[in-house]
Every structure is written in C-alpha cells, then in structure tokens.
Design an enzyme around this catalytic site. Structure first.
Site: not given
Ligand code: NAD
Length: 477
Positions: A249, A283
C-alpha cells in the site's frame, strides 16, 4: 499521561533484551513524552519463534472461535477509544476527535474481519469420474511480517492484523516508532480478548534492520507494507528475491476533478475538508485539484478562503481542525517542495510557511500555476498543500489525471452521469469516489495500481492475501 511502550512477544510485554529505547516526541510541543523499546535481532529471533509456535496453534482454532476473539477485541477498542485517542493525538498530532474516531473505527474493522473469517469458503469442482471429490481449500499462508506507518497508527496496523488473524495466520508487526502507544493499545485489546500467546507480536526498532531480518527469514511466509513507493519497491524486491508473498500500500498523488456542472458548494466543502485532514498526511489526500475553466477562478478564490479559515493548533485543544505535522521531517519536506515550486514560477496563494518555532505546525497552503518542472508536480507532497490548475475538457483532464506513475485514488464532482461513467472507466487508479467521499470503509476494497502498489486491504478482497490455495482430489478407496 503517556506510557513507556514495550515490545509484545509470545504473549508478554517486555523491554528489549538490550534495554535500548527511543524517545517519543509530541509534535505539538516537541517535548519528549515517553519512550519505546527498541528491538534488535535477538528480540526478533524471539518474535519469530513465537510466531512459528503461534501459527501452529492458531491455524487449528476454528474460524468461529477466531471470529469471537476478533469481535471481543473490537468491543474493547470501542470501550477504550477515548484513552487510546488521547495517546494518538499526543504522539501523532491529529485532532482528538479524529484520533478517537480512528480507535473506534478499529472496532468496525474487527467486526468485518470476524465475519470474513467465517466466510472464507473453498469450493467443490465437479469431477470427471464417479466417487471422486475435488476440493479447493483456503489455508492460511503462515507467519506474516507487517510494517505500518505513523499517519494512521491504529488503523494501518489493524487492517493488516485483523485480516491476517481472521485467515488463521500469526503476525509480527513492526509498528511506527514515532507513534507507538496507540498501536500498542490495539495489540493489548487483541491480547485481552483472549488471543493465544505468540499469535500476535509487536516490535519497534530501526525499520530497515527489522525488514531486512524478517522478510528473508524462512519462518515468515508473507509480508505487507504501507508507506512510500521508494521504500515499497525496495521491500517488494527483497520479498521477490525470497519468494515471499507481499501486499504493497504505497504513495499517491490524487487528482480531484471538478467539472463546471458540479454542485459547487458541496464540492468546496468536501474538498477543503479532505485536503487538510490529518495535515494532508494521508495517502489518498486530494493533491492535484483540477478545475474546469468556467468555475476555476471562483473555485480558487473560495478554496483559498477556506484554507485560511482552517483552525491550526494542538490536537488536544477543542476546536482544532488541523494539528501539527507528525514530525520535523515533514516541515523540511514542505519547505523544500514549496520553495522549489515557487522558484519554478508557481503562485503561492496562501500559506507556505511553518507556524512559530515550537511544534511542527505548518500553514494550510494553496499553489496555482505550478509548472511541470516543479518537483511537487511529480512527487507525493504528503502535507497540507493543494495544487490547483484549470482544465478545458474530459480528454485533457483524464490525460493529466493519468500522467503520473501513481494510481492510488481519484476524486470527481459532476452532475453528468455520462462524465462520471467516463471517469470511472478511464482514470487509472485503484479507487475513485464521485460526488461524495467514500474510501477506506472496512467492507470496501482499498488499494492502488501502478506505482501505488498491489493487493487490497478491506472488502472481501482484504483477507485473500493471507490465504494459499490447496487442491485436494480424493477417490473412495
Ligand atoms: P519513510 O519513507 O522513511 O517511511 C515511511 C514508512 O516506512 C515509515 O513508517 C517507516 O518506518 C517505514 N520504513 C522506512 N524504511 C523502511 C524499511 N527499510 N523497512 C521497513 N519499513 C520502512 O519516510 P517518512 O519520513 O517516515 O514518511 C514520508 C513519506 O512516507 C511520505 O512522503 C509518504 O510518501 C510516505 N508515507 C506513506 C504513508 C501511506 O499511508 N501510504 C504513510 C506514511 C508515510
């Protein structure tokens, strides 16, 4: 006020064998508020042995019983959320309400994966001959090494751990050294819920030392990492060299695409809130705000006004909307990104500077006219900076949205179903949210494409990386 955080190995909280610790700093004040035990390879050997033993026990626990323990851990997280939220704000900086919500959200995630444990079906394949059964069985992959960052210290650990445990794996998690107490409380909830010793182990230390020791180790069968693309590529290469499964990720540089025909006020409210949440250290933070020409000037004016209104302060204070950045490195990074953009000709509409000289506070910032040769147009800023640019039409904006190697998330606002459908089809990301913000719920998949990584956390997909497939074919004797 704030605990000294220990390692958790084989069901026991303990200091590192060397006795080494690292200080923990409150980013709002820069005061040292506690310490965290620092593992070396002797500690990691103990954690590995515990994970090996823990896996042998846990894989045999029926999914129904595993689910009960996960649900209980979720209940404990909800009960303890106010205290855990306080630790999280003290170590990471985000406003207390957001920190407490993160701890509460761990309960939802645990409920989801408790359900997934029981729903991990195999299948029966019709056989070509009489009396033959062909079964596809999902088995837990084995002990997992998980590496998680400081921006969502509870949620990032929990996404990996809950899925791995639901599948029947054991875990060694290296949680973030800078924000250690809130993830340690999550691990405590699992322990208090009745997890057998060795199934879940928690370490802190030098990230590179730990990953280089754990990933190649024969006991570890899978790794999962959340963090920057650069580190992710390095760790994925290491995992590949040792034939370890991995989930990545990684970073993003999300486009937020605002069409002329959007609900302007609702869009403004959603985007200005999302941009400065967690001081932009998210993110999936919207970074490139691409606004259609007709509404561009109005959008910039209103967005700048909204950025100026954001109340920046200590996350423990009532009314704070944006806390300090999580560490001093982010201040240096913001100053470098913004300085470079302005040097290349960008217009600084608001913000751009550190606030004061105590605590890592940074002004909510808006840049326009940012030229392509500015670093910030290519690299993830990971901070409270919005880059706003105009576009003419769908083709132009899709090209810009897909320009970068990142492919984590995208946002879009339009009343046209045709435009919304075209965006969902053409934007190269792992997820796109249109006319509302709907990422990262436990029941929906979360993950990137291209340089933003691979694998999903959340949704029905979230448990899959922790399984291997076994085929059994059996005839009556
Ligand atoms: P960094 O890249 O050094 O660290 C990011 C995370 O990766 C940290 O949690 C760190 O402990 C871990 N890490 C770093 N090197 C590692 C290694 N060799 N092995 C295992 N783990 C390792 O930088 P940073 O200053 O902590 O964070 C800044 C950058 O990290 C940001 O610009 C952003 O791109 C990225 N980041 C991303 C996320 C995310 O949610 N995807 C979260 C935090 C940071």
């Amino acid at each position: 006020m704030y605990p000294d955080v220990l390692l958790f190995i084989d069901g026991k909280w303990r200091p590192s064998l060397s006795g080494r610790t690292l200080p923990v700093i409150n980013p709002a004040t820069e005061d040292v508020i506690g310490s965290v035990a620092h593992a070396n390879t002797d500690d990691l050997d103990l954690a590995l042995e515990a994970a090996r033993k823990g896996f042998a026990v846990w894989r045999k626990v029926p999914a129904y019983e595993r689910a009960k323990i996960l649900r209980k851990a979720g209940e404990l997280m909800r009960q303890r959320a106010p205290e855990i939220g306080r630790f999280l704000t003290l170590e990471q900086g985000k406003p207390l309400a957001e920190a407490t919500a993160e701890a509460m959200g761990a309960g939802d995630n645990l409920d989801w994966f408790a359900g997934e444990a029981s729903r991990a079906y195999g299948r029966v394949i019709p056989a070509r001959g009489e009396g033959i059964y062909q079964l596809v069985i999902k088995e837990p992959v084995g002990p997992v090494a998980a590496f998680t960052p400081w921006n969502f210290p509870v949620a990032q650990v929990n996404k990996k751990v809950a899925a791995a445990l639901a599948a029947g794996c054991s875990v060694i998690v290296k949680a973030p050294e800078e924000t250690p107490a809130s993830p340690a409380e999550l691990i405590r909830a699992y322990d208090d819920a009745g997890l057998p010793p060795g199934v879940l182990n928690l370490v802190y230390g030098v990230p590179a030392e730990i990953s280089e020791y754990l990933i190649p180790h024969p006991i570890i069968r899978k790794m999962s990492f959340t963090g920057s693309t650069a580190v992710g590529k390095h760790l994925a290469a290491m995992a590949g060299a040792h034939m370890k499964r991995c989930t990545m990720e990684l970073g993003g540089h999300s486009p937020a695409i605002v069409f002329d025909d959007c609900d302007f006020d609702a869009t403004m409210k959603l985007l200005s809130g999302a941009k400065y949440r967690n001081a932009g250290q998210v993110c999936v933070s919207p970074t490139r705000l691409l606004v259609q020409e007709k509404v561009y000037e109005n959008f910039v004016e209103k967005f700048v006004a909204a950025a100026k209104q954001v109340k920046v302060g200590d996350g423990m204070e009532q009314g704070t909307q944006m806390g300090p950045m999580a560490n001093g490195r982010r201040i240096t990074a913001m100053e470098a990104f913004i300085g470079d953009a302005v040097k290349h000709g960008a217009t600084l509409r608001t913000g751009g500077k550190r606030i004061g000289n105590k605590g890592f506070y940074f002004e909510p910032t808006v840049l326009t006219d940012v030229p392509m040769d500015a670093r910030i147009m290519h690299e993830e800023p990971f901070g409270p900076v919005a880059l706003i640019a105009p576009f003419r039409d769908l083709d132009e904006v899709v090209t810009e949205a897909n320009r970068l190697p990142y492919g984590l998330a995208a946002y879009a606002y339009t009343r046209s179903v045709k435009t919304a459908t075209a965006l969902a089809d053409r934007v190269e990301t792992g997820q796109i949210t249109i006319n509302h913000h709907g990422f990262a719920l436990p029941e929906v998949p979360f993950g990137g494409v291209k340089d933003s990584g691979y694998g999903s956390e959340g949704g029905a997909e979230g448990i899959e990386p922790y399984f291997v497939t076994k085929f059994v074919t059996q005839a009556s004797a």
